[in-house]
Design an enzyme around this catalytic site. Structure first.
Site, short mmCIF file in Angstrom:
data_model
loop_
_atom_site.label_atom_id
_atom_site.label_comp_id
_atom_site.label_asym_id
_atom_site.label_seq_id
_atom_site.Cartn_x
_atom_site.Cartn_y
_atom_site.Cartn_z
NE ARG A 73 -3.83 -2.33 0.25
CZ ARG A 73 -4.36 -3.01 -0.74
NH1 ARG A 73 -4.00 -2.80 -1.99
NH2 ARG A 73 -5.31 -3.92 -0.50
CG ASN B 118 -2.68 -3.02 -6.54
OD1 ASN B 118 -1.66 -3.32 -5.93
ND2 ASN B 118 -3.87 -3.48 -6.21
CG HIS C 213 -4.95 -13.93 -7.35
ND1 HIS C 213 -5.50 -13.88 -8.60
CD2 HIS C 213 -4.60 -12.66 -7.04
CE1 HIS C 213 -5.49 -12.62 -9.03
NE2 HIS C 213 -4.94 -11.87 -8.10
CG ASN D 228 -10.35 -9.44 -7.91
OD1 ASN D 228 -10.10 -10.46 -8.56
ND2 ASN D 228 -10.40 -8.24 -8.48
CG ASP E 263 -4.03 -11.23 -3.50
OD1 ASP E 263 -3.49 -10.11 -3.58
OD2 ASP E 263 -5.17 -11.47 -3.95
ZN ZN Z 1 -4.76 -9.83 -8.15
#
Ligand code: ZN
Length: 440
Positions: free
Chosen positions: A66, A96, A234, A280, A307
């Site tokens: 993060r 991300n 994943h 997800n 993840d």
């Molecule tokens: Zn992912």
């Protein structure tokens, strides 16, 4: 730096095929010797590891730390503290973030920030497209030179086949792996959980297995003739496992990873609108859990990855449709893997350690740094595991900044009791019958 002797542990190093009771001497940050009854003269500290597993430092190739932009959820400091508490010595963070990790400067920023604040090794998987938008490839060659250990737009799959084809060609030239978050976005609009009887009952948008499967099929076809190392992140559906199995049987350069939650939980965990189980790709059905486990058992899936996806309590308190996807994993992964894979008799300890060390090291090119194995002269990154200690996952014991996990309250067995990175001890527990106490 203090020299340490670990005595009488079960040394498991899948890279060299080692599985034997032995001592390990650590000196000047490196493994100095491995063998029976090593000399104690000149040793600063002796740690008895009887009945414990001594493994190469565990590597998680898929975490979300993060930083930058999401420091209220996690930072390099808190996320790496969680990693060490869970037995990991190396993690690879996904791009991300805000901004996305799509430039050499940002890859260098993570490295320098990690050197100052992180308690474990942190490597970056850079974005494959500019801004992680899936429209134009990023400066892949420069990113690789800046230290990116892989490429992914994780959080999103690359929807355009044309862009994907160019990305595979460019990443292929670097020798790194492309890691796909396999989600065909036009099939998951408005989806909040797996498409099945639970989503129907709860009135939530359903996420079909095929959204994952078509992207893997497409990518494998695009990659024929390109030959980039292609990695499925994943994996969640039984059909996906079968697609990967077939591609590997044909000799294609395809690997896949599984996460703890996809090895243990089904969509039933989302019942009562439990946002802690919103993830997800989504938790699916028992047949999928069984297929992912079998994929690990037969060598189709060669990497385990958490993840780790921290989110704040107030975000997870939103209505199910609005709550963010993701759950934390670093501190709870090890006993969940053993529960799903060893206690079920599917794989052995040496195989589990391989899935957590040499295999992710090869995926991310970290084996050339001496990570993921135990070898005299190599860096002393070691994880000592007590496989028999029983404990309960409790929110108040977690070291990371966020608490979003559906596993709170679960009774588990086995944990890391000591961790060394470059010969420095960064975690130490003394197992006791009444619980675990921090080593002074
Ligand atoms: Zn992912």
């Amino acid at each position: 730096m203090a020299s340490v002797l670990l005595t009488g542990g079960r040394v498991i190093d899948p890279a060299s095929g080692t599985d034997k009771v032995a001592d390990i001497a650590i000196r000047d940050g490196c493994i100095a010797a491995i063998g029976k009854n090593l000399s104690r003269s000149g040793v600063d500290r002796v740690i008895t590891a009887t009945d414990q597993v001594i493994a190469p430092g565990l590597i998680d190739p898929h975490v979300h730390l993060r930083e930058p932009g999401g420091e209220h959820k996690e930072t390099l400091a808190t996320g790496s503290a969680a990693a060490v508490a869970g037995g990991f010595t190396t993690v690879c963070c996904m791009p991300n973030t805000t901004p996305a990790l799509d430039s050499p400067e940002l890859v260098e920023f993570i490295a320098s920030r990690a050197a100052k604040t992180a308690s474990c090794r942190v490597f970056t998987v850079a974005a494959a497209t500019k801004g992680r938008k899936g429209e134009e490839p990023a400066e892949i060659e420069l990113l690789a030179r800046a230290g990116s250990v892989g490429f992914s737009d994780d959080g999103d799959g690359i929807a355009s086949a044309g862009v994907m084809s160019r990305v595979l060609s460019m990443v292929g030239l670097t020798g790194r792996a492309f890691m796909q978050h396999c989600q065909e976005p036009t099939l998951t609009r408005g989806a909040a959980m797996h498409a099945g009887d639970v989503s129907l009952r709860l009135g939530l948008g359903g996420w079909p297995r095929v959204a994952e499967e078509v992207m893997i099929e497409r990518d494998i076809r695009l990659n024929r003739g390109i030959g980039c190392r292609y990695h499925v992140q994943h994996i969640s559906s039984a059909g996906s496992v079968e697609i990967v199995r077939r591609a590997r049987a044909e000799g294609q350069p395809v690997t896949a990873e599984a996460a703890p939650h996809h090895l243990l939980l089904t969509h039933e965990a989302c019942d009562h609108y439990n946002t802690m189980a919103k993830v997800n790709p989504p938790l699916r059905e028992a047949v999928d859990v069984e297929a992912v486990r079998q994929g690990v058992a037969d060598g189709t899936i060669t990497v385990l990855a958490t993840d780790h996806a921290p989110h704040c309590a107030d975000e997870k308190a939103l209505p199910f449709e609005e709550a963010p996807f993701g759950l934390i994993g670093l501190e709870t992964a090890l006993p969940l893997y053993t529960e799903a894979l060893i206690e079920t008799g599917l794989i052995s300890w040496p195989r589990l350690i391989a899935l957590l060390t040499v295999e992710p090291a090869k995926l991310c090119g970290l084996d050339v740094l001496g990570l993921g194995s135990i070898r005299v002269g190599g860096p002393a990154d070691l994880t000592v595991i007590d496989p028999a200690v029983d404990w309960t996952i409790r929110a108040e014991d977690l070291k990371g900044r966020s608490r979003n996990t559906p596993f709170l309250g679960r009774k588990v067995r086995g944990r890391a009791v000591a961790v060394f990175i470059n010969g420095r001890q960064v975690l130490g527990f003394t197992p006791r019958s009444d619980g675990l106490t921090d080593h002074p």
